[in-house]
Scaffold this active site. Structure first.
Site, PDB file in Angstrom:
ATOM      1  N   TYR A  71       2.790 -13.964 -45.101  1.00 43.10           N
ATOM      2  CA  TYR A  71       2.614 -12.537 -45.337  1.00 43.10           C
ATOM      3  C   TYR A  71       1.131 -12.197 -45.490  1.00 43.10           C
ATOM      4  O   TYR A  71       0.639 -11.195 -44.987  1.00 43.10           O
ATOM      5  CB  TYR A  71       3.381 -12.081 -46.586  1.00 43.10           C
ATOM      6  N   PHE A 123      -8.539  13.101 -26.098  1.00 44.38           N
ATOM      7  CA  PHE A 123      -7.375  12.274 -25.753  1.00 44.38           C
ATOM      8  C   PHE A 123      -6.241  12.727 -26.667  1.00 44.38           C
ATOM      9  O   PHE A 123      -6.432  13.010 -27.844  1.00 44.38           O
ATOM     10  CB  PHE A 123      -7.626  10.760 -25.894  1.00 44.38           C
ATOM     11  N   THR A 124      -5.051  12.746 -26.135  1.00 41.66           N
ATOM     12  CA  THR A 124      -3.914  13.397 -26.785  1.00 41.66           C
ATOM     13  C   THR A 124      -3.685  12.915 -28.222  1.00 41.66           C
ATOM     14  O   THR A 124      -3.716  13.712 -29.154  1.00 41.66           O
ATOM     15  CB  THR A 124      -2.633  13.129 -25.965  1.00 41.66           C
ATOM     16  N   ASP A 214     -13.892   4.929 -29.259  1.00 41.80           N
ATOM     17  CA  ASP A 214     -12.521   4.557 -28.880  1.00 41.80           C
ATOM     18  C   ASP A 214     -12.720   3.457 -27.845  1.00 41.80           C
ATOM     19  O   ASP A 214     -13.051   3.736 -26.696  1.00 41.80           O
ATOM     20  CB  ASP A 214     -11.777   5.753 -28.294  1.00 41.80           C
ATOM     21  N   LYS A 257      -4.332  -2.322 -23.985  1.00 42.45           N
ATOM     22  CA  LYS A 257      -4.966  -2.130 -22.671  1.00 42.45           C
ATOM     23  C   LYS A 257      -5.841  -3.328 -22.393  1.00 42.45           C
ATOM     24  O   LYS A 257      -5.331  -4.397 -22.086  1.00 42.45           O
ATOM     25  CB  LYS A 257      -5.759  -0.803 -22.649  1.00 42.45           C
ATOM     26  N   ARG A 381      -0.651  14.098 -16.220  1.00 38.89           N
ATOM     27  CA  ARG A 381      -1.861  14.248 -17.037  1.00 38.89           C
ATOM     28  C   ARG A 381      -2.471  15.623 -16.701  1.00 38.89           C
ATOM     29  O   ARG A 381      -3.594  15.708 -16.188  1.00 38.89           O
ATOM     30  CB  ARG A 381      -2.869  13.132 -16.772  1.00 38.89           C
ATOM     31  N   PHE A 448       4.569  16.057 -23.931  1.00 35.89           N
ATOM     32  CA  PHE A 448       4.725  15.385 -22.641  1.00 35.89           C
ATOM     33  C   PHE A 448       5.638  14.159 -22.753  1.00 35.89           C
ATOM     34  O   PHE A 448       6.286  13.749 -21.806  1.00 35.89           O
ATOM     35  CB  PHE A 448       3.368  14.959 -22.075  1.00 35.89           C
TER      36      PHE A 448
END
Ligand SMILES: Cc1ncc(COP(=O)(O)O)c(/C=N/[C@@H](Cc2ccccc2)C(=O)O)c1O
Length: 456
Positions: A71, A123-124, A214, A257, A381, A448
């Protein structure tokens, strides 16, 4: 001239189900013409996202076998911490379950109601977390980023005049940080140059304002710096990435990514006080500060994925595949965003379907049509993703109305790219037959993902 091939061979495959056009017509209607609502098993080539869809390497799978599921203080946390410190250069590392976990905590800590967060295009999820914390996102990207035909090599660049104007207008004390993305997803996977990031850093520091990166696709951004910025042609990707991050005070990261894993992310910081607060928030929202919503095995796989992601051969092949698909479409005069981005090809739905007005959702329709035609799943998009202006309640009407063909890492072959290009060409040939959509269900947040539509 020698063509290029992938620097890996395939050891495990996942058989794909082939569907008929009739099956696809039924599936997309049942999904409300929203590709997010399709079943994966009904999709032939899945270009919805590069997020969490990469193929892991044999070493990453081996890493899954040495998950230390303690843990607290898992060995895998220390492998991950070491890999991030080595390649991204930040001092303090907090694992999170994915990028949104980091965005949530960072926004809660740094943003006060009434603050302004300048950034190179929205960015969303990032913007939503900034708004939920009471901030207002202000776009300070260069104008060229909003023009799908502009050939500017670094469309992700910040317009220093726009940034200076905002600082003058609201005052540095109302700007908790500058939110810089590299690459810029919504602009078409477009990079920011090292020179521009350095200039933003110097400007920010002169006003004592932080910069938070980011870093989701920062390795792809490093590739474009290597290819397009004169001073960096001879530098390795790893060296470029580390310098790039050195012009920021911390980063949020979706490991799904660049880092070649199916789940994972992190929040990295250099400031001990912000780190202290973030580490305390992690135990509320993500678990413990040494696992952040990930299993030990996932942290190990991500540590290995980071190492693999910065290899020059890997990133050259990864972006080479995207460029291969993009060039085919350009050769056939199909309108896509240029320059070709790092993780996806973006179809310019406004140019593709000029007869469909933006409030009849052309990009949404085009994505649905590509699935109907060939079982290829892409992502809208455009106006649907842009959502509604929180003050006026009306749609945002973005310049860019795009369909994103997002290429997962190390998953599809060149033959899949050829077939995708042919399917897009088929839809393009019959584009005048297509008509718009009406939205029949609209969720409150990030519509979306779950909105439903019907053909007009
Ligand atoms: C530049 C950038 N920053 C942060 C995140 C969040 O990271 P995470 O929480 O997903 O790990 C993402 C995720 N991008 C994915 C998934 C996605 C997310 C929202 C809407 C559509 C698609 C995509 O572009 O497909 C990103 O691209």
């Amino acid at each position: 001239r020698r063509s290029w091939a992938e620097p890996y061979k395939i050891k495990v495959v996942e058989p794909l189900k082939m569907t008929t056009r009739a099956e696809r017509e039924q599936a997309i209607a049942e999904a409300g013409y929203n590709t997010f609502l399709l079943r994966s098993e009904d999709v032939y080539i899945d270009l919805l996202t590069d997020s969490g869809t990469s193929a892991m390497s044999d070493r990453q799978w081996a890493g899954m076998m040495v998950g230390d599921e303690a843990y607290a203080g898992s060995k895998n946390f220390y492998s991950l911490e070491e890999a991030i410190q080595k390649y991204y250069g930040y001092r303090y590392i907090l694992p999170t379950h994915q990028g949104r976990g980091a965005e949530n905590i960072l926004s809660k800590i740094l943003i006060k109601p009434g603050d302004y967060i300048p950034g190179n295009m929205y960015f969303t999820t990032t913007r939503l977390h900034q708004e939920l914390a009471g901030g207002t996102f202000v776009d300070v990207i260069i104008d060229e980023a909003h023009d799908p035909r502009s050939q500017h090599p670094f469309k992700g660049n910040v317009d220093l005049q726009k940034l200076t104007d905002l600082i003058k207008r609201v005052g540095a004390e109302r700007i908790p940080y500058i939110s810089v993305a590299g690459t810029v997803n919504m602009a078409g996977g477009q990079p920011i140059s090292m020179a521009n990031l350095r200039a933003v850093y110097e400007l920010a520091k002169s006003h004592d304002i932080r910069i938070i990166l980011d870093a989701t696709r920062a390795v792809e951004n490093a590739y474009f710096i290597q290819q397009r910025e004169a001073d960096y042609h001879q530098q390795s990707i790893a060296i470029i990435l580390k310098e790039f991050c050195s012009y920021t005070d911390g980063c949020t990261m979706s490991g799904k990514k660049d880092a070649l894993v199916n789940i994972g992310g992190w929040l990295a910081l250099n400031d001990p006080d912000i780190y202290e607060e973030a580490r305390n928030m992690i135990v509320i929202y993500e678990g413990l500060h040494t696992y952040g919503g990930m299993a030990g095995r996932d942290m190990e796989a991500m540590a290995i994925g980071i190492e693999e992601s910065v290899q020059d051969d890997h990133i050259r092949a990864r972006i080479g595949q995207v460029e291969y698909l993009g060039q085919k479409l350009l050769d056939w005069n199909i309108p896509i965003v240029v320059p070709i981005g790092g993780h996806a090809i973006y179809l310019d739905a406004k140019a593709f379907l000029p007869h469909i007005p933006q409030d009849q959702f052309p990009a949404q329709l085009l994505a649905a049509e590509l699935y109907r035609e060939a079982g290829i799943r892409a992502m809208e998009r455009g106006i649907v993703s842009a959502g509604r202006n929180k003050d006026t309640g009306d749609h945002y009407y973005p310049e860019l109305e795009l369909v994103r063909l997002t290429i997962p890492r190390r998953v599809y072959t060149q033959a899949h790219m050829d077939l995708t290009a042919e399917a897009v060409d088929e839809v393009y040939y019959n584009r005048h037959r297509l008509r718009g959509l009406k939205m029949v269900y609209e969720p409150k947040y990030l519509r979306f993902f779950q909105a439903r539509f019907e053909l007009l």
